[in-house]
Design a protein around this motif. Structure first.
Motif, PDB file in Angstrom:
ATOM      1  N   SER A 135     -37.277  75.142   8.401  1.00 51.93           N
ATOM      2  CA  SER A 135     -36.324  76.236   8.218  1.00 51.93           C
ATOM      3  C   SER A 135     -34.880  75.755   8.422  1.00 51.93           C
ATOM      4  O   SER A 135     -33.954  76.325   7.846  1.00 51.93           O
ATOM      5  CB  SER A 135     -36.649  77.383   9.174  1.00 51.93           C
ATOM      6  OG  SER A 135     -36.797  76.881  10.487  1.00 51.93           O
ATOM      7  N   SER A 136     -34.690  74.701   9.204  1.00 47.24           N
ATOM      8  CA  SER A 136     -33.318  74.243   9.487  1.00 47.24           C
ATOM      9  C   SER A 136     -32.511  73.876   8.236  1.00 47.24           C
ATOM     10  O   SER A 136     -31.362  74.299   8.119  1.00 47.24           O
ATOM     11  CB  SER A 136     -33.332  73.065  10.458  1.00 47.24           C
ATOM     12  OG  SER A 136     -34.045  73.394  11.615  1.00 47.24           O
ATOM     13  N   HIS A 158     -38.542  66.214  18.613  1.00 46.73           N
ATOM     14  CA  HIS A 158     -39.067  65.204  17.688  1.00 46.73           C
ATOM     15  C   HIS A 158     -38.286  65.216  16.391  1.00 46.73           C
ATOM     16  O   HIS A 158     -37.831  66.267  15.939  1.00 46.73           O
ATOM     17  CB  HIS A 158     -40.583  65.360  17.448  1.00 46.73           C
ATOM     18  CG  HIS A 158     -40.972  66.535  16.595  1.00 46.73           C
ATOM     19  ND1 HIS A 158     -41.812  67.532  17.046  1.00 46.73           N
ATOM     20  CD2 HIS A 158     -40.685  66.862  15.310  1.00 46.73           C
ATOM     21  CE1 HIS A 158     -42.016  68.406  16.078  1.00 46.73           C
ATOM     22  NE2 HIS A 158     -41.335  68.030  15.014  1.00 46.73           N
ATOM     23  N   ARG A 183     -46.668  79.052  12.486  1.00 43.13           N
ATOM     24  CA  ARG A 183     -46.012  80.224  11.888  1.00 43.13           C
ATOM     25  C   ARG A 183     -46.006  80.149  10.359  1.00 43.13           C
ATOM     26  O   ARG A 183     -45.892  81.147   9.679  1.00 43.13           O
ATOM     27  CB  ARG A 183     -44.595  80.394  12.446  1.00 43.13           C
ATOM     28  CG  ARG A 183     -43.589  79.335  12.034  1.00 43.13           C
ATOM     29  CD  ARG A 183     -42.312  79.495  12.855  1.00 43.13           C
ATOM     30  NE  ARG A 183     -41.157  78.794  12.324  1.00 43.13           N
ATOM     31  CZ  ARG A 183     -40.900  77.511  12.548  1.00 43.13           C
ATOM     32  NH1 ARG A 183     -41.714  76.788  13.280  1.00 43.13           N
ATOM     33  NH2 ARG A 183     -39.811  76.955  12.034  1.00 43.13           N
ATOM     34  N   ASP A 242     -41.288  63.281   5.775  1.00 42.54           N
ATOM     35  CA  ASP A 242     -42.679  63.373   6.204  1.00 42.54           C
ATOM     36  C   ASP A 242     -43.503  64.267   5.272  1.00 42.54           C
ATOM     37  O   ASP A 242     -42.956  64.939   4.391  1.00 42.54           O
ATOM     38  CB  ASP A 242     -42.756  63.897   7.654  1.00 42.54           C
ATOM     39  CG  ASP A 242     -41.808  65.057   7.929  1.00 42.54           C
ATOM     40  OD1 ASP A 242     -41.308  65.663   6.962  1.00 42.54           O
ATOM     41  OD2 ASP A 242     -41.572  65.374   9.106  1.00 42.54           O
ATOM     42  N   GLY A 259     -33.951  67.425  10.842  1.00 36.77           N
ATOM     43  CA  GLY A 259     -34.049  68.579  11.734  1.00 36.77           C
ATOM     44  C   GLY A 259     -34.818  68.084  12.945  1.00 36.77           C
ATOM     45  O   GLY A 259     -35.207  66.912  12.996  1.00 36.77           O
ATOM     46  N   LYS A 290     -34.206  75.500  20.367  1.00 37.31           N
ATOM     47  CA  LYS A 290     -33.897  74.062  20.344  1.00 37.31           C
ATOM     48  C   LYS A 290     -32.854  73.690  21.409  1.00 37.31           C
ATOM     49  O   LYS A 290     -32.396  72.559  21.466  1.00 37.31           O
ATOM     50  CB  LYS A 290     -33.374  73.665  18.956  1.00 37.31           C
ATOM     51  CG  LYS A 290     -34.217  74.148  17.785  1.00 37.31           C
ATOM     52  CD  LYS A 290     -35.229  73.120  17.349  1.00 37.31           C
ATOM     53  CE  LYS A 290     -36.178  73.652  16.287  1.00 37.31           C
ATOM     54  NZ  LYS A 290     -35.688  73.535  14.936  1.00 37.31           N
TER      55      LYS A 290
END
Ligand code: GLP
Length: 271
Positions: A43-44, A143, A172, A72, A137, A208
């Motif tokens: 989402s970032s 991580h 989610r 990734d 992000g 965060k």
């Protein structure tokens, strides 16, 4: 390390999209070499991609001479699964801009030989001369990509088992059902990210805040893999007010003061 504290997500997205466009254009004015971007999902960066699409549609930028490498991908879900990172990138960015298909690189989580897939991904990055700007992000545990706590800080692209925290955080996107979240992924290593010529990390939201505090006010620590940013020559954190909740008041003031002094809000980092 540069820390940009934006008043809102909207402002952060705008600044970052313009920064990326400015970097691509600057490089392309100098040479014909394609500009190489490292890209995250989640989402970032969504709002940044939206802004980039807007700028493309307004004729402000072309991605014809841009090469991308994604950070990734999950292992074992089909590319057209709505939660695969292949799907995410097409949906949020690639289907809306003029980037040639052959310039896009996303790890294949269904490759027969996953080790070989990771090795060849690293080789492809080297073959294009390395990554110019890696956008990232973080997870709530700090991580980066899928470099979970205690990952080697010099790791390269590889197969990683996901921690319970990450599986839970990402559930989610899988109907809040932990059992549907893949348990392994392919990820670039911390070392792969660190090799980029510039690093920009997006950190948003109160969830965060602890990670941001660790990265900014504590030392380099493999339990918060993004803290390696401290050792990068050109590292920037783009964060919002909410994520600064765990920072000292003095730290926030310090970084806000520095930025207020930057002439015309031009980036201090200009490589
Ligand atoms: C996943 C991805 C990371 C991403 C993180 C945060 O774990 N592997 O690359 O940074 O999620 O996602 P979000 O931006 O949705 O919080």
């Amino acid at each position: 390390m540069r820390i940009l504290i934006h008043k809102s997500s909207k402002k952060l997205n705008k600044w970052l999209a313009h920064h990326i466009v400015r970097k691509i254009k600057k490089a392309q004015n100098k040479s014909d070499k394609p500009y190489v971007l490292g890209l995250p999902t989640g989402s970032s960066p969504e709002g940044v991609y939206k802004e980039l699409v807007k700028l493309y549609k307004a004729g402000k930028i072309s991605f014809k001479n841009v090469i991308t490498f994604n950070m990734d991908e999950y292992v074992g879900i089909p590319e057209d699964h709505p939660q695969s990172y292949h799907y995410f990138m097409k949906y949020h960015l690639f289907d809306h801009i003029d980037i040639p298909k052959e310039n896009i690189h996303i790890l294949d989580g269904n490759a027969k030989d996953l080790k070989e897939e990771c090795k060849s991904f690293e080789n492809k990055i080297v073959a294009v001369g390395g990554i110019d700007l890696f956008l990232g992000g973080i997870g709530p545990d700090g991580h980066i990509a899928f470099n979970e706590p205690a990952s080697s800080l010099s790791s390269r692209t590889r197969v990683k088992t996901l921690t319970y925290d990450t599986i839970e955080a990402n559930s989610r996107f899988f109907d809040n059902d932990i059992s549907k979240v893949p348990t392994t992924a392919l990820t670039v290593g911390v070392g792969t990210v660190m090799d980029a010529r510039e690093l920009v990390i997006i950190i948003k939201g109160y969830k965060k805040a602890r990670a941001l505090q660790k990265v900014v006010e504590d030392g380099v620590n493999h339990m918060w893999t993004v803290s390696m940013l401290q050792l990068h020559r050109y590292g920037t954190i783009c964060c919002d007010d909410d994520s600064t909740m765990e920072l000292k008041v003095g730290t926030v003031k310090y970084f806000k003061d520095i930025e207020a002094k930057a002439i015309n809000n031009l980036p201090v980092i200009d490589i």
